[in-house]
Scaffold this motif. Structure first.
Motif, PDB file in Angstrom:
ATOM      1  N   THR A  14      -0.523   7.368  -2.236  1.00 29.51           N
ATOM      2  CA  THR A  14      -1.142   8.469  -2.956  1.00 29.51           C
ATOM      3  C   THR A  14      -0.130   9.040  -3.936  1.00 29.51           C
ATOM      4  O   THR A  14       0.954   8.488  -4.117  1.00 29.51           O
ATOM      5  CB  THR A  14      -1.602   9.564  -1.982  1.00 29.51           C
ATOM      6  N   ASP A  15      -0.507  10.165  -4.567  1.00 32.10           N
ATOM      7  CA  ASP A  15       0.410  10.800  -5.508  1.00 32.10           C
ATOM      8  C   ASP A  15       1.696  11.226  -4.840  1.00 32.10           C
ATOM      9  O   ASP A  15       2.730  11.331  -5.494  1.00 32.10           O
ATOM     10  CB  ASP A  15      -0.247  12.060  -6.104  1.00 32.10           C
ATOM     11  N   LYS A  16       1.650  11.493  -3.547  1.00 34.40           N
ATOM     12  CA  LYS A  16       2.797  12.091  -2.873  1.00 34.40           C
ATOM     13  C   LYS A  16       3.436  11.188  -1.833  1.00 34.40           C
ATOM     14  O   LYS A  16       4.657  11.116  -1.749  1.00 34.40           O
ATOM     15  CB  LYS A  16       2.351  13.397  -2.180  1.00 34.40           C
ATOM     16  N   VAL A  17       2.639  10.544  -1.020  1.00 37.09           N
ATOM     17  CA  VAL A  17       3.192   9.818   0.126  1.00 37.09           C
ATOM     18  C   VAL A  17       2.481   8.489   0.326  1.00 37.09           C
ATOM     19  O   VAL A  17       1.438   8.218  -0.270  1.00 37.09           O
ATOM     20  CB  VAL A  17       3.048  10.643   1.436  1.00 37.09           C
ATOM     21  N   SER A  18       3.081   7.680   1.169  1.00 40.17           N
ATOM     22  CA  SER A  18       2.440   6.451   1.634  1.00 40.17           C
ATOM     23  C   SER A  18       1.815   6.731   2.995  1.00 40.17           C
ATOM     24  O   SER A  18       2.433   7.362   3.855  1.00 40.17           O
ATOM     25  CB  SER A  18       3.464   5.322   1.755  1.00 40.17           C
ATOM     26  N   VAL A  19       0.580   6.273   3.178  1.00 35.22           N
ATOM     27  CA  VAL A  19      -0.162   6.552   4.411  1.00 35.22           C
ATOM     28  C   VAL A  19      -0.545   5.238   5.063  1.00 35.22           C
ATOM     29  O   VAL A  19      -1.103   4.351   4.396  1.00 35.22           O
ATOM     30  CB  VAL A  19      -1.435   7.371   4.103  1.00 35.22           C
ATOM     31  N   GLU A  20      -0.230   5.082   6.339  1.00 27.09           N
ATOM     32  CA  GLU A  20      -0.630   3.897   7.079  1.00 27.09           C
ATOM     33  C   GLU A  20      -1.999   4.136   7.701  1.00 27.09           C
ATOM     34  O   GLU A  20      -2.229   5.163   8.334  1.00 27.09           O
ATOM     35  CB  GLU A  20       0.397   3.564   8.156  1.00 27.09           C
ATOM     36  N   VAL A  21      -2.918   3.199   7.511  1.00 28.31           N
ATOM     37  CA  VAL A  21      -4.277   3.330   8.048  1.00 28.31           C
ATOM     38  C   VAL A  21      -4.387   2.461   9.292  1.00 28.31           C
ATOM     39  O   VAL A  21      -4.194   1.240   9.227  1.00 28.31           O
ATOM     40  CB  VAL A  21      -5.331   2.903   7.009  1.00 28.31           C
ATOM     41  N   PRO A  22      -4.694   3.053  10.447  1.00 28.92           N
ATOM     42  CA  PRO A  22      -4.773   2.285  11.694  1.00 28.92           C
ATOM     43  C   PRO A  22      -6.154   1.701  11.925  1.00 28.92           C
ATOM     44  O   PRO A  22      -7.147   2.136  11.336  1.00 28.92           O
ATOM     45  CB  PRO A  22      -4.435   3.336  12.755  1.00 28.92           C
ATOM     46  N   SER A  23      -6.210   0.732  12.824  1.00 30.41           N
ATOM     47  CA  SER A  23      -7.486   0.170  13.243  1.00 30.41           C
ATOM     48  C   SER A  23      -8.165   1.136  14.209  1.00 30.41           C
ATOM     49  O   SER A  23      -7.508   1.663  15.115  1.00 30.41           O
ATOM     50  CB  SER A  23      -7.278  -1.177  13.932  1.00 30.41           C
ATOM     51  N   PRO A  24      -9.461   1.387  14.061  1.00 32.31           N
ATOM     52  CA  PRO A  24     -10.138   2.331  14.966  1.00 32.31           C
ATOM     53  C   PRO A  24     -10.346   1.762  16.366  1.00 32.31           C
ATOM     54  O   PRO A  24     -10.550   2.510  17.318  1.00 32.31           O
ATOM     55  CB  PRO A  24     -11.478   2.587  14.264  1.00 32.31           C
ATOM     56  N   VAL A  25     -10.341   0.411  16.490  1.00 30.68           N
ATOM     57  CA  VAL A  25     -10.572  -0.222  17.790  1.00 30.68           C
ATOM     58  C   VAL A  25      -9.653  -1.428  17.925  1.00 30.68           C
ATOM     59  O   VAL A  25      -9.085  -1.916  16.958  1.00 30.68           O
ATOM     60  CB  VAL A  25     -12.041  -0.695  17.932  1.00 30.68           C
ATOM     61  N   ALA A  26      -9.518  -1.910  19.153  1.00 25.75           N
ATOM     62  CA  ALA A  26      -8.831  -3.175  19.383  1.00 25.75           C
ATOM     63  C   ALA A  26      -9.801  -4.314  19.091  1.00 25.75           C
ATOM     64  O   ALA A  26     -10.981  -4.241  19.434  1.00 25.75           O
ATOM     65  CB  ALA A  26      -8.336  -3.257  20.831  1.00 25.75           C
ATOM     66  N   GLY A  27      -9.304  -5.335  18.430  1.00 20.07           N
ATOM     67  CA  GLY A  27     -10.192  -6.441  18.108  1.00 20.07           C
ATOM     68  C   GLY A  27      -9.574  -7.412  17.129  1.00 20.07           C
ATOM     69  O   GLY A  27      -8.355  -7.597  17.118  1.00 20.07           O
ATOM     70  N   VAL A  28     -10.425  -8.014  16.306  1.00 18.90           N
ATOM     71  CA  VAL A  28      -9.986  -9.032  15.350  1.00 18.90           C
ATOM     72  C   VAL A  28     -10.418  -8.616  13.949  1.00 18.90           C
ATOM     73  O   VAL A  28     -11.552  -8.165  13.751  1.00 18.90           O
ATOM     74  CB  VAL A  28     -10.596 -10.412  15.690  1.00 18.90           C
ATOM     75  N   ILE A  29      -9.521  -8.761  12.982  1.00 17.81           N
ATOM     76  CA  ILE A  29      -9.859  -8.430  11.594  1.00 17.81           C
ATOM     77  C   ILE A  29     -10.781  -9.517  11.044  1.00 17.81           C
ATOM     78  O   ILE A  29     -10.396 -10.689  10.971  1.00 17.81           O
ATOM     79  CB  ILE A  29      -8.593  -8.302  10.735  1.00 17.81           C
ATOM     80  N   LYS A  30     -11.986  -9.110  10.647  1.00 14.80           N
ATOM     81  CA  LYS A  30     -12.967 -10.069  10.134  1.00 14.80           C
ATOM     82  C   LYS A  30     -12.857 -10.257   8.625  1.00 14.80           C
ATOM     83  O   LYS A  30     -13.045 -11.358   8.106  1.00 14.80           O
ATOM     84  CB  LYS A  30     -14.393  -9.611  10.483  1.00 14.80           C
ATOM     85  N   SER A  31     -12.558  -9.170   7.897  1.00 15.17           N
ATOM     86  CA  SER A  31     -12.462  -9.297   6.443  1.00 15.17           C
ATOM     87  C   SER A  31     -11.765  -8.084   5.857  1.00 15.17           C
ATOM     88  O   SER A  31     -11.707  -7.020   6.482  1.00 15.17           O
ATOM     89  CB  SER A  31     -13.856  -9.419   5.812  1.00 15.17           C
ATOM     90  N   PHE A  32     -11.214  -8.274   4.665  1.00 17.63           N
ATOM     91  CA  PHE A  32     -10.699  -7.172   3.864  1.00 17.63           C
ATOM     92  C   PHE A  32     -11.641  -6.991   2.683  1.00 17.63           C
ATOM     93  O   PHE A  32     -12.004  -7.956   2.001  1.00 17.63           O
ATOM     94  CB  PHE A  32      -9.274  -7.457   3.369  1.00 17.63           C
ATOM     95  N   GLU A  33     -12.022  -5.775   2.428  1.00 16.57           N
ATOM     96  CA  GLU A  33     -12.975  -5.477   1.363  1.00 16.57           C
ATOM     97  C   GLU A  33     -12.272  -5.073   0.065  1.00 16.57           C
ATOM     98  O   GLU A  33     -12.936  -4.849  -0.948  1.00 16.57           O
ATOM     99  CB  GLU A  33     -13.917  -4.341   1.803  1.00 16.57           C
ATOM    100  N   VAL A  34     -10.964  -4.931   0.100  1.00 15.97           N
ATOM    101  CA  VAL A  34     -10.193  -4.545  -1.088  1.00 15.97           C
ATOM    102  C   VAL A  34      -8.973  -5.445  -1.176  1.00 15.97           C
ATOM    103  O   VAL A  34      -8.634  -6.172  -0.226  1.00 15.97           O
ATOM    104  CB  VAL A  34      -9.752  -3.065  -1.022  1.00 15.97           C
ATOM    105  N   ALA A  35      -8.305  -5.409  -2.323  1.00 13.66           N
ATOM    106  CA  ALA A  35      -7.091  -6.195  -2.532  1.00 13.66           C
ATOM    107  C   ALA A  35      -5.928  -5.258  -2.826  1.00 13.66           C
ATOM    108  O   ALA A  35      -6.127  -4.097  -3.201  1.00 13.66           O
ATOM    109  CB  ALA A  35      -7.282  -7.175  -3.689  1.00 13.66           C
ATOM    110  N   GLU A  36      -4.702  -5.755  -2.658  1.00 11.65           N
ATOM    111  CA  GLU A  36      -3.529  -4.961  -2.985  1.00 11.65           C
ATOM    112  C   GLU A  36      -3.569  -4.553  -4.448  1.00 11.65           C
ATOM    113  O   GLU A  36      -3.873  -5.365  -5.327  1.00 11.65           O
ATOM    114  CB  GLU A  36      -2.246  -5.746  -2.694  1.00 11.65           C
ATOM    115  N   ALA A  90      -5.866  -0.939  19.159  1.00 11.49           N
ATOM    116  CA  ALA A  90      -6.387   0.343  18.670  1.00 11.49           C
ATOM    117  C   ALA A  90      -5.239   1.185  18.154  1.00 11.49           C
ATOM    118  O   ALA A  90      -4.172   1.249  18.781  1.00 11.49           O
ATOM    119  CB  ALA A  90      -7.118   1.073  19.795  1.00 11.49           C
ATOM    120  N   ASP A  91      -5.434   1.805  16.991  1.00 11.10           N
ATOM    121  CA  ASP A  91      -4.441   2.668  16.343  1.00 11.10           C
ATOM    122  C   ASP A  91      -3.248   1.893  15.773  1.00 11.10           C
ATOM    123  O   ASP A  91      -2.267   2.502  15.355  1.00 11.10           O
ATOM    124  CB  ASP A  91      -3.925   3.755  17.298  1.00 11.10           C
ATOM    125  N   GLU A  92      -3.328   0.562  15.746  1.00  9.94           N
ATOM    126  CA  GLU A  92      -2.256  -0.218  15.109  1.00  9.94           C
ATOM    127  C   GLU A  92      -2.480  -0.247  13.599  1.00  9.94           C
ATOM    128  O   GLU A  92      -3.583  -0.478  13.120  1.00  9.94           O
ATOM    129  CB  GLU A  92      -2.231  -1.644  15.655  1.00  9.94           C
TER     130      GLU A  92
END
Length: 511
Positions: A152-174, A143-145
């Motif tokens: 963004t226009d100004k900064v880079s933002v890290e998005v954490p996981s809302p819960v502990a668990g397993v990543i099932k899929s990514f819905e977007v690409a780099e 959780a929170d990892e």
């Protein structure tokens, strides 16, 4: 016979640095010009190369210690060391961690699936670009990892996981541009085995790309150059820098372990008999959102403002003597170093009070005079220039200003600045002297009407009371919007800065 490793020149306005980390240990063998350690100054990180080939016989400056230019860092003796054996040890330890995770019982079945969405990015920011993934499909997360970085226009933002668990899929690409609230990934709540799930191979092409990166920091410029020359990619190199950053020493170590690139590419590129072959050797990289925004705003400033630059020089003797006399006591009491930025920040506040037009801006047909002093401090990063703001600088002490600026510099390098920390500035200070600049014409940070450019300190002959003296001099540049600021006001502003720096007691007496 031994060779000394010493702190190199760090720029004439920088006299000391902190030992961040050693890439080698005592007893390791090194080659000439191989990076040995990283030093951190107030603004930049510097790699110190080996002055000669041999074996490290002594390390005298430990991580965390503050060292001055020319100070002894260590010794290199003749003979071969044990770098190969030591390099294998961390690798073996890293390998041993994976089976331990794999042995843990998997409990990922039947958990709730939670969406990872783009968070609020500030009132004026509605979209972001997917920078890079820190995880891949099948990896377990706490959780929170952090699992993905957004630009963004100004900064880079890290998005954490809302819960502990397993990543099932990514819905977007780099590289995708997504709006606030868009779904980035899906995480199934519950414990999962990262090593076990990794054996499945990259589940999607979207998640394969992040795995090629050694960490969530871009490779150091020296490492990028070394990888390009060797024809290898970042996926072949294990980064040992902060947050997994690949350093030049890591590239050298990877080559010693047998990492190879495409041997056919180099000869073909060298022949290059035509323009078509030249195009094949070019690398086309999309500009990041931050870089695009910087380019647009700088050009807009040139197109909009009637920009002009005026110059002066300042004798740094008094400030340097004062700093030398009190820097140890200052650091002991306040827990931060006494630099030059606090003096210039205080001098700017006084000058802005005397010449309020420099602290004003145009809004339609109105001139808005700011009766507060939010100083933007330009900070260079690997991803571009950012300008965090020291708010109400007139109400801060020297120690408060130094702590704020050093904190900005550290978090800017790590991409951890917040949007609100870079908004609302009324005047900007930029210091090209840390990179060795003698003189420049800074571009306005719109909609501000003034920006002060500091430069390197240089010993020059000057006439004082009819005698020629050698003094530490710095050129100052004030770029200003001539629509708001008259030439007389601009010159007066720089004179006020000069007076305050050459006689810093004026800062204490508010003169």
């Amino acid at each position: 016979m031994s060779t000394e490793i010493r702190v190199p020149t760090l720029g004439e306005s920088v006299t000391e640095a902190t030992v961040a980390q050693w890439y080698k240990s005592e007893g390791d063998s090194v080659s000439a010009d191989e990076p040995l350690l990283e030093l951190e100054t107030d603004k930049v990180s510097v790699e110190v190369p080996a002055p000669a080939a041999g074996k490290i016989t002594e390390i005298t400056a430990k991580p965390g210690e503050t060292v001055e230019v020319g100070a002894l860092l260590g010794q290199i003796g003749e003979g071969a060391g044990n770098s190969t054996q030591k390099a294998d040890a961390p690798k073996a330890e890293a390998k041993s961690e994976a089976p331990a995770k794999a042995d843990a019982p998997a409990k990922s079945a039947g958990g709730d699936v939670q969406d990872v969405t783009v968070p609020a990015l500030g009132e004026s920011v509605t979209e972001a670009t997917v920078g890079q993934f820190m995880k891949k499909v099948g990896d377990s997360v706490a959780a929170d990892e952090a699992i993905v970085e957004l630009e963004t226009d100004k900064v880079s933002v890290e998005v954490p996981s809302p819960v502990a668990g397993v990543i099932k899929s990514f819905e977007v690409a780099e590289g995708d541009t997504i709006g606030v609230g868009a779904v980035i990934a899906k995480v199934e709540a519950g414990a999962g085995g990262a090593a076990q799930d990794t054996d499945k191979g990259g589940a999607t092409t979207k998640s394969a790309a992040p795995a090629e990166s050694s960490g969530d920091m871009p490779a150091a410029p020296s490492a990028q150059k070394a990888m390009k020359e060797a024809g290898i990619s970042a996926s072949q190199v294990e980064g040992t820098g902060k947050r997994g950053q690949v350093l030049k020493g890591d590239v050298i170590a990877a080559l010693e372990k047998g990492a190879t690139g495409s041997s056919a590419e180099a000869p073909a590129a060298k022949r290059a008999p035509s323009g078509e072959d030249d195009a094949a050797r070019e690398e086309r990289v999309p500009m990041s959102r931050l870089r695009r925004t910087i380019a647009k705003r700088l050009k807009d400033a040139q197109n909009t403002a009637a920009m002009l630059t005026t110059f002066n020089d300042v004798d740094m003797t008094a400030v340097m003597d004062l700093r030398k006399q009190y820097k140890d006591v200052f650091e002991k009491k306040h827990g931060t170093k006494l630099g030059f930025m606090a003096f210039f920040s205080k001098a700017c506040v006084q000058a802005l009070r005397d010449v309020p037009a420099v602290n004003a801006e145009i809004d339609g047909n109105d001139l808005v005079y700011k009766n507060y002093y939010h100083l933007g401090i330009a900070v260079g990063t690997d991803k571009g220039l950012v300008v965090p703001v020291v708010r109400d600088a007139d109400e801060l002490s020297f120690a408060d200003i130094e702590k704020t600026i050093s904190g900005f510099g550290r978090r800017a390098r790590d991409g951890q600045l917040k949007l609100e920390e870079m908004q609302g500035g009324t005047f900007t200070i930029t210091n090209g002297g840390i990179y060795g600049s003698l003189m420049s014409t800074p571009i306005l940070n719109a909609p501000q009407s003034g920006i002060l450019g500091m430069h390197r300190i240089e010993q020059r002959p000057v006439a004082i009371n009819g005698e020629v003296k050698i003094r530490p001099m710095m050129y100052l540049a004030l770029s200003y919007d001539h629509r708001v600021v008259d030439g007389k006001e601009a010159v007066t502003f720089l004179v006020r800065i000069k007076e305050a720096i050459e006689d810093p007691q004026r800062l204490l007496l508010d003169l």
